[in-house]
Design an enzyme around this catalytic site. Structure first.
Site, PDB file in Angstrom:
ATOM      1  N   THR A 277       0.814  -1.221   0.000  1.00  0.00           N
ATOM      2  CA  THR A 277       0.000   0.000   0.000  1.00  0.00           C
ATOM      3  C   THR A 277       0.843   1.265   0.000  1.00  0.00           C
ATOM      4  O   THR A 277       0.481   2.267  -0.623  1.00  0.00           O
ATOM      5  CB  THR A 277      -0.912   0.003   1.249  1.00  0.00           C
TER       6      THR A 277
ATOM      7  N   THR B  83       1.507  -4.833   4.086  1.00  0.00           N
ATOM      8  CA  THR B  83       1.344  -5.279   5.475  1.00  0.00           C
ATOM      9  C   THR B  83       0.731  -6.679   5.561  1.00  0.00           C
ATOM     10  O   THR B  83       0.924  -7.366   6.558  1.00  0.00           O
ATOM     11  CB  THR B  83       0.440  -4.300   6.255  1.00  0.00           C
TER      12      THR B  83
ATOM     13  N   SER C  57      -0.048  -9.860  -0.909  1.00  0.00           N
ATOM     14  CA  SER C  57      -0.751 -11.151  -0.924  1.00  0.00           C
ATOM     15  C   SER C  57      -0.167 -12.056  -2.009  1.00  0.00           C
ATOM     16  O   SER C  57      -0.425 -13.268  -2.005  1.00  0.00           O
ATOM     17  CB  SER C  57      -2.267 -10.989  -1.106  1.00  0.00           C
TER      18      SER C  57
HETATM   19  N1  ASP Z   1      -2.799  -5.460   0.313  1.00  0.00           N
HETATM   20  C1  ASP Z   1      -1.691  -4.634   0.755  1.00  0.00           C
HETATM   21  C2  ASP Z   1      -0.452  -5.464   0.749  1.00  0.00           C
HETATM   22  O1  ASP Z   1      -0.225  -6.219   1.634  1.00  0.00           O
HETATM   23  C3  ASP Z   1      -1.974  -4.089   2.111  1.00  0.00           C
HETATM   24  C4  ASP Z   1      -0.904  -3.187   2.669  1.00  0.00           C
HETATM   25  O2  ASP Z   1       0.166  -2.984   2.127  1.00  0.00           O
HETATM   26  O3  ASP Z   1      -1.150  -2.637   3.738  1.00  0.00           O
HETATM   27  O4  ASP Z   1       0.320  -5.351  -0.174  1.00  0.00           O
END
Ligand code: ASP
Length: 349
Positions: A19, A95, A65
């Protein structure tokens, strides 16, 4: 000080995606990873950071993911290839799977003598209320921090997020929305950042600086995670345990390692364990440790050959099993090492 420990005054930023570097795709209205140069352009304060920073960008930044063991090996390769040229490494990562990557890297970078700090954000760095700026700037400061003798302050794989520096293989993402997305409920913070950064020096790993860092690349993914729940059916469990390629299971049990006292369940686990499947007992709770002798359900699991994961996180147990199974064909060795702390990942009492 050996060549690899000479201070260079530089940090390598490895941008994998997440993100922090995402922007809005106007056609689909979803967030998607952008080029790192876009990210840098959003941060004029980057220019005034006192540490030299170089950037290594994944050719195709990902949503985390899509992270997998092949990409973990790629990150290890990047770190190994630049090990002597930098004082530390900051990995920008989504995250969602950051805790898995941090745990995996802690085993893949054996005797790590430099900081490897993973960070990211809940809001893209281009957004007004982003948490990405603070996370990134403080991570760089921590990666560059050192003792008067030149040795790094935090020579371990960590996650820095929202003021907390956490041991990577102890951290979990516990909050999908809040800026306080991560914590390590079974291990104290390695540092807390407020006006000053307060390091918990006694808890930080002390590597052997006379020995080199040893990278490992292989991970055995023939494992499954299996969560107990009231009403669990024999047919489903047996179809999982009977898979021929299965070598390891992270079994998420109740409380301090308890399970329903079902004879078929104990028989199925015992048969798999005797066949060489490594079954590791990890609690479904976010905090606390496995104590298999506490209740009869846990004791039956012990008798069925299930081994304790003590206070490991699920993420860490998965990464450790993958690492050990890739390096040891003998299951007794895997089980013995699962019950041996290798890099501060577990407290065995
Ligand atoms: N879907 C994002 C990822 O893990 C979420 C994030 O970065 O907070 O790449």
């Amino acid at each position: 000080m050996s060549a690899s420990q000479q201070r260079t005054g530089r940090i390598l930023l490895i941008y994998t995606g997440g993100t922090i570097g995402m922007g809005l795709n106007r056609e689909t209205s979803t967030l998607e990873p952008l080029d790192f140069n876009h990210l840098i352009a959003q941060m004029p304060e980057f220019a005034s950071v006192p540490t030299g920073i170089d950037v290594h960008q994944f050719p195709h930044p990902i949503d985390s993911s899509d992270m997998d063991p092949r990409l973990w090996a790629r990150i290890v390769e990047i770190i190994v290839g630049h090990y002597d040229n930098y004082d530390g490494f900051v990995i920008l990562h989504g995250t969602d799977t950051m805790a898995f990557t941090a745990a995996a890297l802690s085993f893949m970078l054996q005797n790590l003598t430099k900081p490897v700090i993973l960070t990211g954000s809940q809001l893209p760095i281009g957004q007004l209320r982003t948490d990405g700026r603070e996370n990134l700037i403080t991570s760089i400061e921590i990666a560059a921090a050192h003792h008067p003798n030149g040795q790094p302050r935090v020579p371990e794989v960590c996650i820095y997020f929202n003021g907390r520096l956490l041991r990577g293989n102890r951290a979990i993402k516990f909050n999908a929305d809040g800026f306080n997305a991560f914590d390590s409920f079974n291990f104290p913070h390695l540092a807390d950042a407020g006006i000053d950064i307060h390091y918990n020096d006694e808890r930080i790993l002390k590597p052997d600086y006379t020995r080199p860092m040893t990278p490992h690349f292989a991970m055995d993914t023939n494992i499954m995670v299996f969560t107990l729940f009231p009403g669990i059916q024999e047919e489903m469990v047996r179809s999982l345990l009977d898979m021929r390629s299965l070598r390891g299971i992270v079994m998420r049990t109740y409380g301090s390692g308890n399970a329903p006292q079902l004879p078929w369940l104990m028989d199925a686990l015992s048969e798999a364990s005797c066949r060489g499947v490594n079954i590791v007992n990890i609690t479904q709770c976010a905090a606390g440790s496995i104590e298999m002798a506490r209740y009869n359900g846990g004791f039956l699991l012990h008798n069925a050959g299930v081994i304790s994961g003590y206070d490991s996180t699920v993420e860490c147990a998965i990464a450790k099993l993958m690492h050990l199974q890739a390096h040891h064909s003998d299951y007794l060795t895997v089980r013995r090492l699962m019950n041996t702390p290798l890099c501060g990942e577990v407290t065995i009492v």
